[in-house]
Structures are given as C-alpha cells and as structure tokens.
Design a protein around this motif. Structure first.
Motif, PDB file in Angstrom:
ATOM      1  N   ALA A  35       0.832  -1.209   0.000  1.00 50.01           N
ATOM      2  CA  ALA A  35       0.000   0.000   0.000  1.00 50.01           C
ATOM      3  C   ALA A  35       0.869   1.263   0.000  1.00 50.01           C
ATOM      4  CB  ALA A  35      -0.930  -0.007   1.211  1.00 50.01           C
ATOM      5  N   CYS A  36       1.990   1.209   0.705  1.00 52.43           N
ATOM      6  CA  CYS A  36       2.928   2.343   0.697  1.00 52.43           C
ATOM      7  C   CYS A  36       3.499   2.563  -0.695  1.00 52.43           C
ATOM      8  CB  CYS A  36       4.064   2.105   1.700  1.00 52.43           C
ATOM      9  SG  CYS A  36       3.604   2.314   3.428  1.00 52.43           S
ATOM     10  N   LYS A  38       2.151   1.828  -3.549  1.00 53.65           N
ATOM     11  CA  LYS A  38       1.106   2.412  -4.394  1.00 53.65           C
ATOM     12  C   LYS A  38       0.920   3.895  -4.089  1.00 53.65           C
ATOM     13  CE  LYS A  38      -1.488  -1.899  -4.965  1.00 53.65           C
ATOM     14  NZ  LYS A  38      -2.737  -2.637  -4.627  1.00 53.65           N
ATOM     15  N   LYS A  39       1.167   4.279  -2.857  1.00 52.41           N
ATOM     16  CA  LYS A  39       1.025   5.674  -2.441  1.00 52.41           C
ATOM     17  C   LYS A  39       2.262   6.506  -2.795  1.00 52.41           C
ATOM     18  CE  LYS A  39      -0.119   8.353   1.733  1.00 52.41           C
ATOM     19  NZ  LYS A  39      -1.306   9.041   1.176  1.00 52.41           N
ATOM     20  N   LYS A 144      -4.280   0.282   3.539  1.00 50.67           N
ATOM     21  CA  LYS A 144      -4.372   1.612   2.947  1.00 50.67           C
ATOM     22  C   LYS A 144      -4.366   2.694   4.030  1.00 50.67           C
ATOM     23  CE  LYS A 144      -7.176   4.262  -0.356  1.00 50.67           C
ATOM     24  NZ  LYS A 144      -8.407   4.231  -1.210  1.00 50.67           N
ATOM     25  N   ALA A 147      -0.866   2.980   5.493  1.00 52.61           N
ATOM     26  CA  ALA A 147      -0.007   3.688   4.540  1.00 52.61           C
ATOM     27  C   ALA A 147      -0.237   5.189   4.617  1.00 52.61           C
ATOM     28  CB  ALA A 147      -0.254   3.179   3.121  1.00 52.61           C
ATOM     29  N   ALA A 148      -1.488   5.606   4.828  1.00 52.51           N
ATOM     30  CA  ALA A 148      -1.791   7.034   4.977  1.00 52.51           C
ATOM     31  C   ALA A 148      -1.141   7.588   6.242  1.00 52.51           C
ATOM     32  CB  ALA A 148      -3.302   7.254   5.004  1.00 52.51           C
ATOM     33  N   GLY A 151       2.457   7.998   5.508  1.00 54.05           N
ATOM     34  CA  GLY A 151       2.661   9.192   4.689  1.00 54.05           C
ATOM     35  C   GLY A 151       2.649  10.459   5.522  1.00 54.05           C
TER      36      GLY A 151
END
Length: 498
Positions: A35-36, A38-39, A144, A147-148, A151
């Motif tokens: 997920a990271c 993809k981000k 997800k 991962a946010a 971020g």
C-alpha cells in the motif's frame, strides 16, 4: 530537496505475540508495504518479525544497516509489549507505532489479531519506559489506512531528524528593547538543538575577508536572474553576493558535528552602515534553500522556521504580527468578498524584506528596494544608499499556517499553531507584507499571543500544516500547544461575560 533538510529513509518492523500465528503479522506487513508503494512512499521492509528481545535486537540491526533513520513498528497482531517498545529505545531515530485492523468477519478465529487491544499495552509500556513515539490519532487501520498514517509520518520524521542534528548560529546581541528575541538556551538543549553564539563583529570580519571572492560574480548574476525586472540596484548585488557567501561558508566551517544549520542574525541598527546594505534579500534566498536566517537574533524564530521548512519541504518565512487592517480597506476589499471574516479576524503580517521571492506576487512592485524605516532613522530620509537590500512585495494569496515554538523566560517551551489564509487583497504598504485572515484571530490574539506572552514574530508555512506541527511539538514534549479556538469554546483566560 535542500541539503540542509534531511532525507527520510523509512523502515518497517512487524511484531507478533508468540501465542498468535506469526504469518498473520507478516502477511499484514507485506500488505502495508504494498500500500505504501502504491502511495509513492518508499519503505524498507525488515524481514525479521519480532516475537522476543533477541528478535528486536536483530530487527533494529537490520533496519540500521539498511540506512533507515525513521521507523514504523507495526502490530500485525497483539504484539509482544516488551520487545516492541525496546525497539524504540534502541533505534536511533523517530518511531511510529500503528496496529492492524481485522481483515474480515469471515475469519475471526485463526485470522483475528487483537492489535486493537495490543496498542493499549504498547502505549502503556512506552509510558513506563518514558519513551517517545508517534502514535496517530486513530492508530488502527487496514493497509491503505496504515499507509496514509505512514505518509503523514514522513514530514514529522523529517522535522524530528532535522531538529536532532541542528545547530543554530547567531550573530548578536539582539537589538535594544527587542525582548521578543529572548532565548533561554536550556529549552534548545532539552530538544537536542545545539547553538553557537557569535558577535556581530565576527560576522563583519568574515564578510570583509570575502572581499574579492572569485565566486561573487556568479552569485550576483544568479541574483539578477532571480530578481528579473525587480533588480533595481545592480550595483548592490556584488555586496549582497559577498554576504551570502560569507554566511554559507560560516555554516560549513562551524556546523561541527551537526548536519544542519539555521541562522539568527542581528540586522540593525549598526548593520547597514557597517556592511553597506541591509541583509533581507540574502536572508530570503537562504530561506528558499532550507537555511532560515531569522531577523533580530530571534533564535526560536529561526528554529520555528527550520521546523516548517522540514515539514513542508518548501520555503517558509518569519513575519511580524504587525498591524490591523484599516476599516475602510476592510469595508471596501474584504467584507464584500469574504463575509466569514470579521475585521478582528484579519491583520497584516509584515517584515522588511526577508520573504522568499517565490512566495510573493509576481507583479511590478515586487523588487529589490530599501528599508524605509532605517532610511528615515539612519539616512535622514534621503536617497537610499546603505539601507538598500530589502525584497519587497505583497505575499501571494493562499492557505497558510502561522506558528511558533517559543522559549519562555523560565526556560519552558510553549507553542501555538493557527491555520488561515493570505487574502488576494492589495496591502498598499511597504516591505514583504500580506493581508492574513485567521478564524477567530481576535480572540486568539488576546488569549494566546497576549495572555501567554508571545513575541511579535511568527513563522509562516505556506499551506495547512497544523496536524504535522502539532505532532512534532507534542513529540518534543512541549507542554502548552495553543491554537485558535472555535467560536463558543472559551480560552482559560477568556471572560465568559464579555
């Protein structure tokens, strides 16, 4: 990114309670890493999953060897509370803790991880060991969501790493009656910042030693290119270039064991006549490169600017919370278009000319000019000579965060954060200046800035960065973090009958 701002190299370590299925934590870790990716967040995945203290030693060695300077400890299941907190004790850098949400209602026997419960014991053990860690507002999520969180952690980690490796270099002492620049050093040491204090004479000697430097011409040409039509004093640029090189060389020669620097310089009243200019434009150029140079030896102002530069990865500035907006200007230019702001919500943020050109409006009056106040007092209001050197223009409209980390007279730390915007309203004034609007600014001005004895200088980040700033200040252990309270929520000092 500026060489004066750290690059964050993230690592992630998964932990697992030995009475849970190890593969559950590992599978969830892989999903977070995916997920990271993809981000667009790069993260090193440690292959050691921690169940005990020996695993913790091995995992920390693994991420350290990989060059990680910031770390995510991921509770893929309940987690082993002792080893998982020892990771934060042994790792040399900021650590985020986050926990996995359950995957599906179809597998709540072998597939249940109880990390929701495990985060409680994790935070309890961090407290027992007096360890600092970043824990998100809601630290449990799917890949997800995790991962946010990661971020959001990156700019926070960048600031924390930068602070831990920062030296603030000063040239003083502060101007007379500028108690705004009072800076108890103990608070700096408490958060890991080093300081080197010098005399204004030291700077003058170094500046004179740079006369004839072969690099001056190239820097002056770069200044002329940056200023474009605003290069009103081409004869002044070599002197300004000489000063810029003086500061950069001093930083390199004096940062010592530290990696990053910020400056807090005296800029008046003796500076203009002895150096032959005011330093504002040079200060703006260095700020745009992630090397803040605060005005008037404001040490905590320089620190605040540096934190903002790390969080945003962008230019910041330092402004006076300066003057009220005249009623006629408010009535004609603000009230009809911005009905949500009262006249007490708006003010003008100003300084002589230190705001980077990239944050000023691109128009004719944005130019290299002279310091009007200094010209009056030092040159009798005559044709400007040594009071030239300001970068003036209206600050570009857009979202901002006004903030400051400050050292009180007793050495304790305090901070404020207020989000708002610069309005696209002509200031009709001089300097680097803008019309700022912050919701409930009048009450914030009275019950935070005045009641808590803040100085007139505030740092400005261009965008909404209150969330990251609050996390950084909280991690640093700042006991009092104030913000602009919404209408109906009273400040402690606010008169309920007013």
């Amino acid at each position: 990114m500026s060489q004066n701002i750290p690059d964050v190299k993230l690592g992630i370590i998964a932990v697992s309670r030995d009475c849970f299925v190890l593969s559950l934590s590992e599978t969830r870790r892989k999903a977070v890493v995916s997920a990271c990716t993809k981000k667009g967040v790069s993260i090193f995945e440690a292959k050691t999953t921690v169940e005990n203290e020996k695993d913790a030693v091995k995992a920390v060695e693994e991420v350290t060897k990989a060059g990680c300077n910031a770390l995510v400890v991921f509770l893929g299941n309940f987690g082993p509370e002792t080893p998982e907190t020892l990771i934060a004790q042994w790792f040399k850098g900021p650590v985020l803790y986050a926990a996995a949400a359950e995957d599906t209602g179809k597998d709540l026997i072998n597939g249940r991880g109880d990390a929701y419960c495990g985060m409680l014991n994790c935070s309890y053990n961090l407290g027992l060991r007096k360890l600092k860690a970043v824990i998100p507002e809601y630290p449990v999520g799917d890949p997800k969501g995790i991962a946010a969180m990661i971020g959001d952690f990156v700019p926070v980690a960048r600031a924390l790493i930068g602070i831990s490796r920062l030296k603030i270099i000063t040239f003083g002492p502060r101007p007379q009656d500028f108690f705004a620049c009072n800076a108890p050093i103990k608070g700096l040491y408490d958060i890991g910042v080093e300081i080197e204090e010098n005399s204004e004479l030291d700077l003058l000697v170094s500046f004179r030693n740079h006369k004839g430097d072969k690099r001056i011409d190239a820097v002056a040409k770069d200044m002329a290119k940056e200023l474009g039509a605003g290069s009103q004093y081409p004869d002044l640029l070599p002197k300004l270039a000489q000063f810029e090189l003086t500061l950069l060389d001093w930083a390199e020669a004096h940062k010592g064991a530290r990696d990053y620097v910020a400056f807090a310089d005296k800029c008046w009243p003796a500076f203009p006549s002895e150096f032959g200019f005011v330093p504002c434009y040079v200060n703006s150029r260095l700020a745009s490169r992630g090397i803040p140079v605060s005005c008037e030896v404001d040490i905590y102002g320089a620190l605040s600017e540096y934190i903002g530069a790390c969080i945003t990865g962008d230019a910041v500035t330092l402004l006076d919370i300066n003057n009220s907006v005249p009623l006629d200007l408010y009535t004609s230019d603000i009230k009809p278009k911005y009905k949500k702001y009262t006249i007490q919500d708006v003010f003008m943020g100003f300084h002589c000319g230190n705001t980077p050109i990239c944050k000023l409006k691109k128009e004719k009056n944005t130019a290299l000019k002279f310091q009007l106040i200094q010209n009056r007092t030092l040159e009798g209001g005559k044709k400007p000579d040594f009071t030239r050197g300001t970068l003036e223009g209206d600050i570009a409209a857009g979202e901002i965060t006004f903030y400051r980390l400050h050292g009180g007279p007793d050495g304790s730390l305090q901070a404020y954060i207020a989000q708002g915007e610069v309005l696209p309203v002509a200031t009709r004034s001089f300097g680097g200046i803008g019309v700022f609007a912050i919701p409930e600014m009048g009450r914030f001005y009275r019950h935070v800035l005045i009641a808590k004895h803040y100085p007139h200088h505030g740092a400005v980040a261009f965008g909404k960065f209150g969330k990251a700033l609050f996390t950084v200040f909280d991690y640093l252990g700042v006991p009092d973090i104030a913000y602009n309270q919404p209408k109906g929520t009273l400040y402690k000092t606010e008169n309920p009958f007013a």
